[in-house]
Scaffold this motif. Structure first.
Motif, PDB file in Angstrom:
ATOM      1  N   GLY A   1       0.531   7.348  28.882  1.00  0.00           N
ATOM      2  CA  GLY A   1       1.674   6.829  28.126  1.00  0.00           C
ATOM      3  C   GLY A   1       2.402   5.745  28.902  1.00  0.00           C
ATOM      4  O   GLY A   1       2.783   4.711  28.348  1.00  0.00           O
ATOM      5  N   PHE A   2       2.553   5.971  30.216  1.00  0.00           N
ATOM      6  CA  PHE A   2       3.226   4.995  31.067  1.00  0.00           C
ATOM      7  C   PHE A   2       2.477   3.671  31.068  1.00  0.00           C
ATOM      8  O   PHE A   2       3.056   2.605  30.874  1.00  0.00           O
ATOM      9  CB  PHE A   2       3.338   5.557  32.488  1.00  0.00           C
ATOM     10  N   PHE A   3       1.155   3.728  31.236  1.00  0.00           N
ATOM     11  CA  PHE A   3       0.374   2.497  31.293  1.00  0.00           C
ATOM     12  C   PHE A   3       0.364   1.764  29.955  1.00  0.00           C
ATOM     13  O   PHE A   3       0.387   0.548  29.900  1.00  0.00           O
ATOM     14  CB  PHE A   3      -1.053   2.787  31.757  1.00  0.00           C
ATOM     15  N   ARG A   4       0.339   2.553  28.867  1.00  0.00           N
ATOM     16  CA  ARG A   4       0.411   1.910  27.554  1.00  0.00           C
ATOM     17  C   ARG A   4       1.698   1.103  27.436  1.00  0.00           C
ATOM     18  O   ARG A   4       1.697  -0.028  26.951  1.00  0.00           O
ATOM     19  CB  ARG A   4       0.361   2.965  26.447  1.00  0.00           C
ATOM     20  N   ALA A   5       2.813   1.673  27.902  1.00  0.00           N
ATOM     21  CA  ALA A   5       4.098   0.980  27.843  1.00  0.00           C
ATOM     22  C   ALA A   5       4.068  -0.260  28.729  1.00  0.00           C
ATOM     23  O   ALA A   5       4.528  -1.334  28.338  1.00  0.00           O
ATOM     24  CB  ALA A   5       5.205   1.931  28.272  1.00  0.00           C
ATOM     25  N   VAL A   6       3.484  -0.103  29.927  1.00  0.00           N
ATOM     26  CA  VAL A   6       3.444  -1.216  30.877  1.00  0.00           C
ATOM     27  C   VAL A   6       2.723  -2.416  30.275  1.00  0.00           C
ATOM     28  O   VAL A   6       3.181  -3.551  30.361  1.00  0.00           O
ATOM     29  CB  VAL A   6       2.750  -0.778  32.187  1.00  0.00           C
ATOM     30  N   PHE A   7       1.582  -2.146  29.620  1.00  0.00           N
ATOM     31  CA  PHE A   7       0.815  -3.265  29.078  1.00  0.00           C
ATOM     32  C   PHE A   7       1.465  -3.864  27.841  1.00  0.00           C
ATOM     33  O   PHE A   7       1.237  -5.019  27.523  1.00  0.00           O
ATOM     34  CB  PHE A   7      -0.624  -2.827  28.766  1.00  0.00           C
ATOM     35  N   PHE A   8       2.259  -3.061  27.145  1.00  0.00           N
ATOM     36  CA  PHE A   8       2.892  -3.588  25.944  1.00  0.00           C
ATOM     37  C   PHE A   8       4.182  -4.334  26.267  1.00  0.00           C
ATOM     38  O   PHE A   8       4.621  -5.189  25.506  1.00  0.00           O
ATOM     39  CB  PHE A   8       3.180  -2.461  24.950  1.00  0.00           C
ATOM     40  N   PHE A   9       4.791  -4.014  27.408  1.00  0.00           N
ATOM     41  CA  PHE A   9       6.126  -4.516  27.713  1.00  0.00           C
ATOM     42  C   PHE A   9       6.278  -6.044  27.626  1.00  0.00           C
ATOM     43  O   PHE A   9       7.242  -6.527  27.038  1.00  0.00           O
ATOM     44  CB  PHE A   9       6.563  -4.011  29.091  1.00  0.00           C
ATOM     45  N   PRO A  10       5.341  -6.839  28.169  1.00  0.00           N
ATOM     46  CA  PRO A  10       5.511  -8.305  28.116  1.00  0.00           C
ATOM     47  C   PRO A  10       5.664  -8.831  26.688  1.00  0.00           C
ATOM     48  O   PRO A  10       6.299  -9.873  26.480  1.00  0.00           O
ATOM     49  CB  PRO A  10       4.217  -8.839  28.747  1.00  0.00           C
ATOM     50  N   VAL A  11       5.101  -8.106  25.711  1.00  0.00           N
ATOM     51  CA  VAL A  11       5.176  -8.564  24.320  1.00  0.00           C
ATOM     52  C   VAL A  11       6.637  -8.619  23.860  1.00  0.00           C
ATOM     53  O   VAL A  11       7.002  -9.421  23.005  1.00  0.00           O
ATOM     54  CB  VAL A  11       4.350  -7.619  23.414  1.00  0.00           C
ATOM     55  N   LEU A  12       7.453  -7.745  24.463  1.00  0.00           N
ATOM     56  CA  LEU A  12       8.853  -7.669  24.039  1.00  0.00           C
ATOM     57  C   LEU A  12       9.684  -8.817  24.602  1.00  0.00           C
ATOM     58  O   LEU A  12      10.799  -9.051  24.150  1.00  0.00           O
ATOM     59  CB  LEU A  12       9.470  -6.338  24.484  1.00  0.00           C
ATOM     60  N   LEU A  13       9.158  -9.518  25.610  1.00  0.00           N
ATOM     61  CA  LEU A  13       9.939 -10.578  26.249  1.00  0.00           C
ATOM     62  C   LEU A  13       9.897 -11.857  25.414  1.00  0.00           C
ATOM     63  O   LEU A  13       8.905 -12.150  24.745  1.00  0.00           O
ATOM     64  CB  LEU A  13       9.370 -10.884  27.634  1.00  0.00           C
ATOM     65  N   SER A  14      10.979 -12.610  25.490  1.00  0.00           N
ATOM     66  CA  SER A  14      11.012 -13.924  24.844  1.00  0.00           C
ATOM     67  C   SER A  14      10.037 -14.850  25.562  1.00  0.00           C
ATOM     68  O   SER A  14       9.909 -14.809  26.789  1.00  0.00           O
ATOM     69  CB  SER A  14      12.428 -14.476  24.926  1.00  0.00           C
ATOM     70  N   PRO A  15       9.312 -15.699  24.831  1.00  0.00           N
ATOM     71  CA  PRO A  15       8.342 -16.611  25.465  1.00  0.00           C
ATOM     72  C   PRO A  15       8.988 -17.469  26.545  1.00  0.00           C
ATOM     73  O   PRO A  15       8.363 -17.757  27.574  1.00  0.00           O
ATOM     74  CB  PRO A  15       7.871 -17.485  24.300  1.00  0.00           C
ATOM     75  N   VAL A  16      10.244 -17.854  26.332  1.00  0.00           N
ATOM     76  CA  VAL A  16      10.919 -18.688  27.326  1.00  0.00           C
ATOM     77  C   VAL A  16      11.126 -17.905  28.620  1.00  0.00           C
ATOM     78  O   VAL A  16      10.918 -18.408  29.725  1.00  0.00           O
ATOM     79  CB  VAL A  16      12.263 -19.197  26.766  1.00  0.00           C
ATOM     80  N   VAL A  17      11.509 -16.626  28.481  1.00  0.00           N
ATOM     81  CA  VAL A  17      11.694 -15.779  29.662  1.00  0.00           C
ATOM     82  C   VAL A  17      10.374 -15.634  30.405  1.00  0.00           C
ATOM     83  O   VAL A  17      10.303 -15.767  31.636  1.00  0.00           O
ATOM     84  CB  VAL A  17      12.247 -14.398  29.237  1.00  0.00           C
ATOM     85  N   VAL A  18       9.310 -15.370  29.647  1.00  0.00           N
ATOM     86  CA  VAL A  18       7.986 -15.227  30.252  1.00  0.00           C
ATOM     87  C   VAL A  18       7.638 -16.479  31.050  1.00  0.00           C
ATOM     88  O   VAL A  18       7.240 -16.410  32.218  1.00  0.00           O
ATOM     89  CB  VAL A  18       6.917 -15.006  29.152  1.00  0.00           C
ATOM     90  N   ALA A  19       7.832 -17.642  30.427  1.00  0.00           N
ATOM     91  CA  ALA A  19       7.450 -18.894  31.079  1.00  0.00           C
ATOM     92  C   ALA A  19       8.302 -19.139  32.323  1.00  0.00           C
ATOM     93  O   ALA A  19       7.786 -19.577  33.357  1.00  0.00           O
ATOM     94  CB  ALA A  19       7.589 -20.046  30.100  1.00  0.00           C
ATOM     95  N   LEU A  20       9.598 -18.807  32.243  1.00  0.00           N
ATOM     96  CA  LEU A  20      10.470 -19.022  33.404  1.00  0.00           C
ATOM     97  C   LEU A  20      10.064 -18.130  34.569  1.00  0.00           C
ATOM     98  O   LEU A  20      10.003 -18.572  35.722  1.00  0.00           O
ATOM     99  CB  LEU A  20      11.926 -18.770  33.017  1.00  0.00           C
ATOM    100  N   ILE A  21       9.785 -16.857  34.249  1.00  0.00           N
ATOM    101  CA  ILE A  21       9.367 -15.928  35.309  1.00  0.00           C
ATOM    102  C   ILE A  21       8.151 -16.491  36.027  1.00  0.00           C
ATOM    103  O   ILE A  21       8.094 -16.549  37.257  1.00  0.00           O
ATOM    104  CB  ILE A  21       9.024 -14.549  34.714  1.00  0.00           C
ATOM    105  N   TRP A  22       7.151 -16.935  35.237  1.00  0.00           N
ATOM    106  CA  TRP A  22       5.916 -17.423  35.854  1.00  0.00           C
ATOM    107  C   TRP A  22       6.118 -18.759  36.542  1.00  0.00           C
ATOM    108  O   TRP A  22       5.438 -19.068  37.515  1.00  0.00           O
ATOM    109  CB  TRP A  22       4.801 -17.478  34.819  1.00  0.00           C
ATOM    110  N   LYS A  23       7.063 -19.530  36.030  1.00  0.00           N
ATOM    111  CA  LYS A  23       7.355 -20.801  36.700  1.00  0.00           C
ATOM    112  C   LYS A  23       7.875 -20.538  38.110  1.00  0.00           C
ATOM    113  O   LYS A  23       7.475 -21.195  39.068  1.00  0.00           O
ATOM    114  CB  LYS A  23       8.385 -21.575  35.887  1.00  0.00           C
ATOM    115  N   TRP A  24       8.762 -19.537  38.225  1.00  0.00           N
ATOM    116  CA  TRP A  24       9.290 -19.199  39.553  1.00  0.00           C
ATOM    117  C   TRP A  24       8.192 -18.695  40.461  1.00  0.00           C
ATOM    118  O   TRP A  24       8.225 -18.877  41.659  1.00  0.00           O
ATOM    119  CB  TRP A  24      10.386 -18.132  39.424  1.00  0.00           C
TER     120      TRP A  24
END
Lengths: 344, 342
Positions: A151-174
């Motif tokens: 259950g934990f791993f299922r949540a972990v893999f799904f979690f990025p889907v909940l993030l805004s694309p801009v947040v995702v891109a900023l995190i990876w930019k850093w």
């Protein structure tokens, strides 16, 4: 049955118990009078349309109207935003987009950025589709097994889907920029800095990776649902039949998962073609035009360039829309074919 | 074909004991039926034999070879599942051929075997169809065909008839008996239906709460149940039980230590006029099945009782009728519910 027993009275209406129930009942009662008035005014036959009207109105204003306006812009020229003040130019914008000495070399095209965008989008979509479907399938297969903390791993893999694309891109930019986390780690490990977002090949590869990271959970979920819909006794029958694990995968799991896999393939394809926000925030389309996507070209042509060429952007949008429409039809056709086969 | 030996087989899920030490010998070619109420562990026992469940302790041997630690695929058994578990995307032909393909058997050999099985099971017209296009009975036969082609050491059947309607169930039951007569394999068959058990089995294993209550030929279980549970489970309608020493039994000599008296509805008779009755039954319900009737009610001390009568039972609700017990077919059970004088 004893005849002396009183028959239980059927309640005319379900009685709402408690304060909450009474509040809900009172709130619903508020609609009685206007609905009764509306029904008297329109007649019973028109009531379904009255209920549909609000949604149709929103859909029309925010979807159909823009499509129509876009058409108008695509066939008119100039920089004026008021359609009435734009001269009719016919298919000029489409001709401009198609004005290429060689379609294989974007540099020979009048709108070279459009064709670079097309090429980048195709490369991005192709590799992203392979990486996305492959990794989502592997992840779903692993998460479908009886592993610790599933259950934990299922949540972990799904979690990025909940993030805004801009947040995702900023995190990876850093993480990826010249003085980012990854380079800090490389230097700490005795390596040299790599210009992940400045080298064209690296930039495209990371754009694909970030997109896969951000959306894989969603497709994993679809595939996981498909895997769980396969009855366990089929695997037990295969075990009794002495089936080797690889044959179980190719002959049972994959064919039975195929309907879900088709959905995932086509969704990834459609969303790949639409890609804009993550890549735009991560690389800005750069270095140069190495990660410039079609949607970014449309955006910049219409809104970001010093000369706002709404007509050209409108024409490019129509071409993109036609492609997406074709892909959607493909998905519908495949899905229908599958469900027909399943019923047969 | 093969024999099967179970020694002290137990299975527990955490603290819950499902199987509590099962010992069993199944001879080569024997048709053995596991029967018992829901949750008695009969399906778990079958799955343990199949290798689909690991046993907690004990030993399972096939033809004298210990297979306890072997995977299901290594044991050489075939199973027919309650749900049939057919591969939905494959034709009937491919379903039946699948296990043979796993063995890398030559194509001609596979084809010959599949066609032989299809002929035996009357599946020839359906070989190109997918399971979704078959009726329940046809799917059932495909599942059996899938087991038969492999020529397994032992056939395992997990409630194979429970998804069929009543008429088809009777027909398929007969076909299974005929099939066993024809191919002569060792069969282990799980059911909760005691009629299936009685009609199909060479021997019946009655299970309750993870333990074997009795093993024996169908008529042995019927005539000489080892304990009160088996007496009540085998036979329909159920055996009547009365407390030893209660008023209706005044005319009978109870053996020493008897606590419960049992007599089957078919071994009790309605006393004719002038005949001495053992007990009096106050009738609640009469079931008329055509060839026979059953009268349900209570004896004079209030104990529920059922008696079988001929086709022309005239009794009605509220009537009081005399009941006689067949002296040769009485059962007595002791303090521990074991049969006395067996």
């Amino acid at each position: 049955m004893s005849s002396t027993q009183a028959p239980t009275q059927a309640a005319p209406k379900p009685a709402r118990e408690g304060l909450g129930g009474r509040v809900v009942a009172a709130a619903l009662g508020l609609f009685d009078a206007p609905m009764a008035w509306l029904q008297r005014a329109l007649g019973l036959g028109a009531m379904p349309y009255a209920f549909l009207a609000p949604n149709v109105l929103f859909f029309g204003v925010f979807v159909f109207l823009p499509i129509a306006i876009n058409l108008v812009y695509a066939v008119t020229g100039g920089v004026n935003i008021y359609p009435s003040q734009r001269p009719f130019v016919g298919a000029d914008h489409f001709r401009a987009l198609g004005d290429c000495a060689s379609f294989l070399d974007p540099a020979t095209c009048r709108e070279d950025h459009f064709w670079r965008g097309v090429r980048n989008t195709l490369v991005f979509t192709f590799f992203q589709m392979i990486a996305m479907v492959g990794s989502a399938l592997v992840t779903a297969l692993v998460l479908n097994r009886r592993i610790v903390a599933r259950g934990f791993f299922r949540a972990v893999f799904f979690f990025p889907v909940l993030l805004s694309p801009v947040v995702v891109a900023l995190i990876w930019k850093w993480i990826l920029q010249r003085d980012g986390l990854l380079n800090a780690a490389l230097v700490a490990a005795g390596g040299e800095k790599i210009l992940f977002l400045v080298e064209p090949t690296w930039a495209m590869a990371w754009a694909i990776f970030v997109s896969v990271w951000a959306h894989m959970g969603f497709y994993t979920l679809i595939l996981l649902a498909g895997l769980q819909a396969i009855p366990a006794d089929i695997y037990e029958a295969a075990e009794m039949d002495g089936t080797p694990p690889t044959r179980v995968f190719w002959r049972l799991t994959l064919p039975l998962l195929w309907p879900n896999l088709v959905v995932v393939l086509v969704l990834v394809l459609i969303r790949g073609v639409q890609t804009f926000d993550e890549v735009f925030v991560l690389t800005g389309g750069g270095p140069g035009t190495a990660t410039l996507m079609v949607v970014q070209y449309i955006y910049e042509t219409a809104f970001a360039n010093p000369v706002q060429n709404f007509g050209l952007a409108g024409a490019a949008s129509i071409l993109l829309g036609a492609l997406l429409f074709a892909l959607t039809m493909l998905q519908l056709a495949l899905a229908r074919g599958k469900s027909k086969e399943a019923r047969a | 074909m093969a024999s099967l030996t179970l020694r002290e087989v137990t299975k527990a899920y955490g603290a819950t004991q499902i199987l509590k030490g099962i010992d069993l010998e199944v001879a080569d070619g024997e048709f053995v039926v596991f029967v018992g109420p829901s949750g008695c562990g009969k399906s778990t026992l079958l799955r343990a034999i199949a290798g689909l469940e690991r046993v907690t302790s004990g030993r399972i041997a096939i033809d004298g070879r210990d297979v306890t630690q072997e995977r299901a695929s290594e044991r050489g058994l075939a199973m027919v599942f309650q749900s049939y578990a057919l591969y939905p995307h494959m034709s009937v032909y491919r379903n039946i051929a699948f296990a043979l393909e796993n063995l890398r058997m030559p194509r001609e050999e596979i084809d010959a075997r599949v066609r032989r099985a299809a002929k035996m099971l009357r599946l020839e017209p359906y070989l190109d169809r997918k399971p979704g296009a078959l009726s329940g009975g046809q799917r059932q036969r495909v599942a059996i065909g899938r087991a038969v082609v492999r020529d397994p050491k032992i056939f395992l059947f997990d409630e194979p008839l429970s998804n069929l309607d009543a008429e088809l169930r009777v027909a398929t039951r007969k076909e299974l008996a005929a099939l066993h007569a024809e191919i002569g394999g060792t069969i282990i068959y799980v059911t909760h239906d005691q009629v299936e058990a009685m009609t199909l089995a060479d021997r019946i294993v009655v299970l309750q709460a993870g333990k074997v209550e009795q093993i024996g030929a169908p008529l042995d279980l019927y005539n000489r149940p080892a304990n009160r549970f088996v007496a009540g489970f085998i036979g329909s309608p159920k055996m009547n039980f009365l407390a030893a020493g209660s008023a209706p039994l005044a005319a009978l000599a109870a053996p020493a230590g008897a606590r419960t008296f049992g007599v089957r509805p078919e071994h009790a008779m309605i006393a004719r006029d002038g005949e001495a009755a053992d007990a009096r039954l106050s009738v609640d319900i009469v079931e008329r099945l055509g060839g026979e009737s059953y009268a349900y009610g209570a004896l004079q001390d209030g104990a529920p009782f059922c008696v079988r009568a001929g086709d022309a039972l005239a009794a009605r609700r509220g009537d009081s009728i005399g009941v006689r017990f067949d002296r040769a077919r009485l059962h007595w059970f002791g303090e521990d519910d074991l049969a006395l004088g067996a």
